[in-house]
Design a protein around this motif. Structure first.
Motif, PDB file in Angstrom:
ATOM      1  N   ALA A 190      38.241  44.705 -36.028  1.00  0.00           N
ATOM      2  CA  ALA A 190      36.808  44.753 -36.312  1.00  0.00           C
ATOM      3  C   ALA A 190      36.047  43.710 -35.493  1.00  0.00           C
ATOM      4  CB  ALA A 190      36.567  44.537 -37.800  1.00  0.00           C
TER       5      ALA A 190
ATOM      6  N   HIS B  32      36.811  42.584 -32.670  1.00  0.00           N
ATOM      7  CA  HIS B  32      36.810  42.993 -31.268  1.00  0.00           C
ATOM      8  C   HIS B  32      36.073  44.320 -31.049  1.00  0.00           C
ATOM      9  CE1 HIS B  32      40.160  40.073 -30.785  1.00  0.00           C
ATOM     10  NE2 HIS B  32      39.756  40.021 -29.538  1.00  0.00           N
ATOM     11  N   GLY B  33      35.609  44.949 -32.125  1.00  0.00           N
ATOM     12  CA  GLY B  33      34.979  46.252 -31.986  1.00  0.00           C
ATOM     13  C   GLY B  33      35.950  47.344 -31.616  1.00  0.00           C
TER      14      GLY B  33
END
Length: 324
Positions: free
Chosen positions: A88, A90-91
């Motif tokens: 999350a 780090h996307g």
């Protein structure tokens, strides 16, 4: 193979994100153990366990292309949350395959951290590896294993770097480091870090009675299992046998395994709450149980133990505290 270079690189990538957790003590615990006891409070790490270290290390080491495709993990809970949160931040998309009978809190937390959770019927014979293979075939995601992963071991090794520095600041150069041990990722990472920076500290893995695959393997000199299902009181650290990557490190660097009873673990949980003011789950308390109740199996000197996870089921935890 993980080495000190990878561990130190993982620490650089973790700077400003992974918490440096404290090394705590209590005179009451020292009195019970008959020696100084220091507890490495990984329960205060992000997601409530050391597993965030390995999750962050593995996700942060991915290439941009790999991050775009996402990550996949198998876990009964703490690795799930560690990978989910690292992804999350780090996307990165994450799918976590979890047993349906895993603690409800760990399943809920993993979803809340943004991961897609796929539940499987462990007791009914469903295999997580088969589910994972289908997901990988469909989406080409990177599998992050809970312990048998070079970057995961490196991330867990950052805990060992902190222990080495914190022990040195207290004037501790010789002693025993007890680790809560499942597949051996934390134990292997800490052992490698201490070999390089605190060779006077010897690592000993601790496991619950009946699930002592690491102790058996160290005694035999080869990987062997305990032959029981991966479900029980200390769910966070129940694995069938040490990892292919972790065991050679354990065999080279660690002393004999220590085995604790469930009653000793319960008492360690109660003492951690009363004396350290920390919530510790069963699997995260086995090393403290070893320090407090198995001193006759330890070398002289101080003992440092990992409190590796604090994601205890609220109702079960309350019952354990009340039973004391």
């Amino acid at each position: 193979m993980t080495d000190i270079t990878l561990i130190e690189a993982a620490r650089l990538r973790a700077h400003g994100v992974v918490r440096e957790t404290p090394l705590l003590s209590s005179p009451f615990l020292d009195e019970i153990a008959g020696r100084p006891v220091l507890a490495k409070a990984e329960v205060l790490q992000h997601t409530g366990s050391f597993k965030f270290r390995g999750g962050w290390s593995a996700v942060s080491a991915l290439s941009p292309e790999e991050r775009t495709k996402g990550v996949l993990a198998f876990s009964s809970g703490n690795h799930a949350q560690g990978v989910a949160y690292a992804a999350a931040l780090h996307g990165v998309p994450a799918i976590i395959i979890m047993p349906r009978d895993a603690p409800a809190l760990k399943i809920e937390n993993t979803r809340a951290l943004g991961a897609e959770v796929i539940l499987y019927d462990r007791a009914g014979g469903e295999k997580r590896e088969e589910i994972g293979a289908r997901v990988q075939a469909e989406r080409a995601m990177t599998l992050i294993k809970p312990f048998d992963d070079v970057q995961v071991i490196a991330g867990q090794g950052t805990c060992g770097l902190e222990i080495a520095e914190q022990a040195a600041s207290l004037g501790i150069t010789h002693g025993t480091v007890l680790t809560c041990c499942g597949g051996g990722g934390l134990t292997a990472g800490i052992a490698l870090a201490l070999e390089a920076h605190a060779p006077g500290l010897r690592v000993r893995p601790v496991e619950p009675e009946g699930f002592d695959d690491t102790a058996r393997s160290l005694a035999a000199g080869e990987r062997t299992g305990h032959g029981r299902p991966e479900a029980g009181f200390c769910d966070a650290i129940l694995t069938p046998m040490p990892g292919l990557l972790t065991f050679p490190i354990l065999h080279r660097l660690c002393g004999a395994g220590i085995i604790v009873t469930e009653d000793e673990v319960r008492e360690a949980m109660r003492l951690a709450a009363a004396r350290l003011k920390l919530v510790v789950e069963p699997g995260g308390a086995v090393a403290l149980a070893g320090a407090l109740f198995h001193g006759d199996a330890l070398a002289d000197g101080p003992v440092i133990c990992t409190l590796s996870g604090g994601n205890a089921d609220p109702a079960a935890y309350a019952a354990i505290l009340a039973s004391g």
